[in-house]
Design an enzyme around this catalytic site. Structure first.
Site, short mmCIF file in Angstrom:
data_model
loop_
_atom_site.label_atom_id
_atom_site.label_comp_id
_atom_site.label_asym_id
_atom_site.label_seq_id
_atom_site.Cartn_x
_atom_site.Cartn_y
_atom_site.Cartn_z
N ASN A 163 4.86 -4.36 -8.59
CA ASN A 163 4.10 -4.41 -9.67
C ASN A 163 2.38 -4.49 -9.34
O ASN A 163 1.58 -3.84 -9.78
CB ASN A 163 4.28 -5.47 -10.89
N ASP A 164 2.32 -5.67 -8.33
CA ASP A 164 1.06 -5.63 -7.74
C ASP A 164 0.59 -4.41 -7.09
O ASP A 164 -0.73 -3.75 -7.41
CB ASP A 164 0.90 -6.71 -6.75
N MET A 165 1.32 -3.66 -6.43
CA MET A 165 0.90 -2.51 -5.81
C MET A 165 0.66 -1.32 -6.61
O MET A 165 -0.33 -0.63 -6.56
CB MET A 165 1.86 -2.21 -4.59
#
Length: 377
Positions: A163-165
């Site tokens: 999700n961060d990426m």
């Protein structure tokens, strides 16, 4: 490649950890001048993380410049404002209100530079949760992604900061769209990307599975599949391999190659029948494939155009022949060790994006960037 797509654009990156740095990396690899603003002294604390965070800085900091500023001082804040005035894009992924308190919120920056694209990478977009603190793990739990990933009854986050990426990727997409809009209007704008909303988007196929079927999706580990064969098996020489057989033509190829009469059972005639009969089909296929070496299984799949993959660890990718045929970038770590990292999974006219500069030291470009701004004073 003679010229990179984003050459001539200046990006100021106020970020740490993964989401913001990913967004900056995408723009940097595409040719933008990305200036990472770090705290004075040792710089971004992400540089010094251990364990599963040890690779964060090295993964997302190539092709960037580093300046260090103390934003709590008037001198530091003044230089930050000058940076903003010189920029096309500003990226930030700090807690809500953090930059506003330093006079670097969207409103203040838009006054300084009306053409600025200001990208906030947040845990949550506008709504009841927007002031909450989020992490990749938090939104995986909230969205059902961890539920779908782990063993039944044991939610488990995905094994990468997906999700961060991906949230950083959506931030970059929003920035590119806003730059295109600026071409038409001459004005910048505030764009945002949300971690929770990204996780919800990732599980949207499971939400629609429920809407279409009326049944709540079960975790992937429960073994319910839309395809008859979509599983991990073991070869005669003990190597684990994933094999997928997802069309009727692939089933014909698979059964012909194996030549096993047991697979001709009428219960396995169509994909939907095979999917319904997985409780008997998968143990049968496992037993039949165990007769073959890994080389034999891979030959059957490769010749027949069937999807297959040995089960690998991330560390084994350093020696992957396909990645090493052009998909790896050379990188020197802060301790001088030379290594390789996968580049962005895109190409332009058959060419991959290059490393133009390595990992910057904290404040390495202070004189180049800040000195120029001081001269303009």
């Amino acid at each position: 490649m003679s010229a990179l797509p984003l050459e001539g654009f200046r990006v100021i990156e106020f970020s740490h950890m993964v989401m913001g740095p990913t967004c900056g990396l995408l723009l940097a690899d595409l040719g933008a001048e990305v200036i990472k603003v770090e705290p004075e002294g040792k710089g971004d604390p992400t540089r010094y993380l251990g364990s599963t965070g040890a690779g964060f800085f090295a993964s997302f900091s190539r092709n960037k410049k580093s300046v260090t500023l103390d934003l709590a001082t008037e001198a530091g804040a003044r230089l930050a404002r000058k940076l903003v005035k010189s920029a096309d894009v500003l990226i930030e992924n700090f807690r809500p209100g953090a930059l506003e308190g330093k006079g670097l919120g969207y409103g203040a920056c838009a006054e300084l530079n009306p053409r600025l694209i200001y990208c906030s990478l947040k845990g949550f977009l506008h709504g009841p949760y927007e002031q909450r603190t989020a992490l990749d793990e938090v939104v995986q739990m909230m969205s059902g992604l961890a539920y779908m990933t782990g063993p039944v009854g044991q939610p488990l986050r995905a094994g990468a900061p997906v999700n961060d990426m991906m949230g950083g990727m959506f931030g970059a997409i929003a920035i590119l769209a806003a730059l295109r809009e600026r071409d038409r209007t001459g004005k910048g704008q505030h764009v945002q990307s949300g971690l929770f909303e990204n996780a919800a988007w990732l599980v949207s196929t499971h939400m629609m599975q429920h809407a279409v079927s009326g049944m709540e999706p079960e975790p992937m580990s429960a073994g319910k599949r839309a395809w008859g064969i979509y599983d991990i098996f073991e070869s005669a020489d003990g190597v684990r391999v994933f094999v997928g057989v997802v069309t009727e033509r692939q089933w014909e190829i698979f059964t012909t190659a194996l030549g096993e009469s047991e697979l001709m059972d009428p219960r396995y005639a169509t994909n939907n029948q095979r999917s319904a009969a997985r409780s008997t089909l998968i143990p049968l296929v496992a037993r039949l494939l165990r007769k073959h070496s890994i080389a034999g299984i891979e030959r059957i799949c490769a010749q027949g155009g069937l999807p297959f993959a040995r089960i690998q660890t991330p560390s084994e990718l350093f020696d992957d022949p396909h990645l090493n045929a052009g998909g790896m970038l050379s990188l020197t770590l802060p301790d001088g060790i030379r290594t390789q990292i996968p580049g962005l999974p895109i190409s332009f006219g058959g060419e991959r994006l290059p490393v133009r500069s390595g990992l910057p030291k904290p404040g390495e470009h202070n004189e180049e960037i800040l000195g120029e701004l001081k001269e303009r004073a």
